[in-house]
Design an enzyme around this catalytic site. Structure first.
Site, mmCIF file in Angstrom:
data_model
loop_
_atom_site.group_PDB
_atom_site.id
_atom_site.type_symbol
_atom_site.label_atom_id
_atom_site.label_comp_id
_atom_site.label_asym_id
_atom_site.label_seq_id
_atom_site.Cartn_x
_atom_site.Cartn_y
_atom_site.Cartn_z
ATOM 1 N N GLY A 112 67.748 35.760 78.430
ATOM 2 C CA GLY A 112 68.988 35.586 79.167
ATOM 3 C C GLY A 112 68.780 35.655 80.663
ATOM 4 O O GLY A 112 69.385 34.891 81.432
ATOM 5 N N SER A 187 77.666 39.635 81.744
ATOM 6 C CA SER A 187 77.639 40.068 83.142
ATOM 7 C C SER A 187 76.550 39.349 83.921
ATOM 8 O O SER A 187 76.563 39.329 85.157
ATOM 9 C CB SER A 187 77.408 41.578 83.218
ATOM 10 O OG SER A 187 76.090 41.915 82.805
ATOM 11 N N SER A 215 78.760 45.275 80.300
ATOM 12 C CA SER A 215 77.483 45.636 80.934
ATOM 13 C C SER A 215 77.575 45.764 82.449
ATOM 14 O O SER A 215 76.702 45.282 83.185
ATOM 15 C CB SER A 215 76.397 44.611 80.557
ATOM 16 O OG SER A 215 76.271 44.493 79.162
ATOM 17 N N GLU A 334 73.401 46.766 74.888
ATOM 18 C CA GLU A 334 72.050 46.577 74.377
ATOM 19 C C GLU A 334 71.555 47.780 73.579
ATOM 20 O O GLU A 334 70.593 47.682 72.811
ATOM 21 C CB GLU A 334 71.087 46.300 75.532
ATOM 22 C CG GLU A 334 70.918 47.459 76.487
ATOM 23 C CD GLU A 334 70.242 47.046 77.791
ATOM 24 O OE1 GLU A 334 69.301 47.744 78.193
ATOM 25 O OE2 GLU A 334 70.664 46.048 78.399
ATOM 26 N N ARG A 365 74.294 40.084 66.890
ATOM 27 C CA ARG A 365 73.780 41.406 66.543
ATOM 28 C C ARG A 365 74.717 42.184 65.622
ATOM 29 O O ARG A 365 74.249 42.991 64.812
ATOM 30 C CB ARG A 365 73.499 42.205 67.822
ATOM 31 C CG ARG A 365 72.223 41.759 68.520
ATOM 32 C CD ARG A 365 71.945 42.518 69.796
ATOM 33 N NE ARG A 365 70.593 42.215 70.286
ATOM 34 C CZ ARG A 365 70.168 42.474 71.505
ATOM 35 N NH1 ARG A 365 70.973 43.056 72.388
ATOM 36 N NH2 ARG A 365 68.930 42.172 71.864
#
Length: 446
Positions: A112, A187, A215, A334, A365
């Site tokens: 990313g 973000s 984030s 994360e 996820r």
């Protein structure tokens, strides 16, 4: 092409036979390393990065900058006497800025930071820069960066996809100025525009228009690192408007920066102390940091551990009990896979919220964690913005990773307490945590 055997082999996750007692030297932060590489590449003078993370994501970033003309020289020292590394910190990268130019092709992999942070840099290059990557990278949101750059004067060809692959036609400069974007899905859209903004003719004023912004610590990290190299940045925290960041145009300084350990990558090792009732020490844990992983001290303490931050580092100790937790992880998404793995082994239910954006990460996820933990006998339910986890007695089985490094380490955490867990493609941890299997085995004394 035949698959790499390391990608398809099943790795037997080591099962802990007692309490761990180990010191683990965690490699440098990916987030800091890749931001530092960009800021050094855009500086007005050469700089040093010491103890950089050397992983797939950071090597992709360094390789991409090299293709655009930036000089990055690598040195490795075994002692403090090696020239260019006076503090004896091991590997160091000297970054030598130069005129950015194309044509060039950038491989973003599935990183990313690379796919989002580099298109603004490419807009400053002279010539076309093409961006391509892994198949999953085509599915990850990029519209905030693409739309934002176009509004600031860049020319980008993406065939209307708002995603990879794409080509940025750099003209050697970018007007900059005010821009509104929706960064609800990442973000990194905000950070991407801020990092290159000192080199824009008018700097930038980024206004986030979405309902949520995940984030935030990563944006604070970007701002702190910009200020450290001489940029003037106004933020909501410094008295500016809510959801607005302003960067003034100006030259950036070359720095001599030592990269902090990656605190998010410390998570599985701290979890091992929690799961086994043992003790793990992470040297060089910073007393002050913008890394989201620092929140682990609070979260894992609430789940049953205790910690002490000393001059040497962080010492974390498990109590032998793991408690469930209700926690909003919107700023530290994360960390969700590792927290979910620990929660599956707890003595009471957990609810993890604020992480709907994880459906757009390296994999979905939330769906992946639900499927994999449940296939080991767990009871995980997806919610609108997270997971509800009811601990159950787990059993062995194959834990799939979906080419997601944090899925692999989550499976390893469960394997400490559950026999016969096999991790599919543990090699995917090389994305941000090289040599994870060896570090894990060393922690366990294997």
């Amino acid at each position: 092409m035949a698959p790499n055997p390391a990608d398809t082999a099943l790795w037997p996750a080591p099962h802990a036979t007692g309490a761990v007692d180990a010191t683990v030297h965690v490699p440098g932060s990916k987030s800091v390393t890749n931001r530092a590489l960009i800021l050094a590449a855009l500086a007005s003078e050469p700089g040093w990065l010491r103890r950089p993370l050397r992983s797939r994501d950071t090597l992709l970033m360094a390789g991409a900058l090299r293709t655009m003309g930036v000089g990055i020289e690598e040195t490795v020292s075994s002692s403090s006497s090696v020239a260019g590394d006076p503090d004896g910190s091991g590997e160091a990268w000297r970054v030598i800025p130069s005129g950015l130019h194309g044509p060039a092709t950038v491989d973003v992999g599935n990183a990313g930071t690379v796919m989002r942070f580099l298109p603004p840099v490419a807009a400053l290059a002279d010539g076309p820069i093409r961006f391509d990557g892994d198949p999953r990278s085509y599915e990850r949101p990029l519209h905030g960066v693409i739309d934002g750059l176009r509004a600031l004067g860049a020319r980008i060809d993406d065939d209307g996809r708002g995603a990879l692959p794409l080509t940025v036609h750099g003209s050697g400069a970018l007007d900059g100025g005010p821009v509104s974007i929706d960064a609800s899905s990442s973000s990194q859209f905000v950070s991407a525009l801020l990092l290159s903004a000192p080199r824009f003719n008018q700097g930038v004023e980024v206004r986030h228009t979405g309902a949520t912004l995940p984030s935030l610590p990563h944006i604070r990290m970007t701002v702190d690192m910009l200020r450290a190299v001489g940029a003037q940045v106004d933020t909501p925290e410094s008295g500016g408007e809510p959801n607005v960041w302003r960067v003034t145009p100006g030259a950036l300084l070359g720095r001599d920066l030592t990269i902090e350990p990656d605190l998010s990558n410390a998570q599985p090792f701290l979890a091992a102390a929690l799961v086994t009732g043992g003790r793990v020490t992470i040297p060089d844990w910073p007393a002050r940091t913008t890394q989201p992983g620092d929140r682990l001290r609070e979260i894992f303490t609430e789940m049953g551990g205790s910690c002490e931050l000393t001059e040497y580092g962080l010492e974390f100790t498990g109590s032998g009990s793991i408690h469930g937790i209700d926690v909003d992880l919107s700023e530290v998404g994360e960390l969700t896979p590792g927290i979910a793995a620990v929660a599956a082994l707890a003595d009471s239910p957990s609810t993890l919220t604020g992480v709907a954006h994880l459906r757009l990460h390296e994999t979905d996820r939330l769906a992946a964690l639900t499927k994999e933990i449940n296939e080991l006998g767990g009871d995980v339910t997806e919610t609108a913005d997270g997971l509800h986890i009811r601990p159950r007695t787990l059993h062995g089985g194959t834990f799939h990773t979906y080419e997601d490094h944090r899925m692999a380490t989550a499976g390893a955490i469960i394997g400490l307490a559950v026999k016969d867990v096999r991790i599919e493609n543990v090699a995917t941890t090389a994305k941000t945590l090289p040599d994870f299997p060896d570090l894990w085995a060393g922690m366990l004394g294997n």
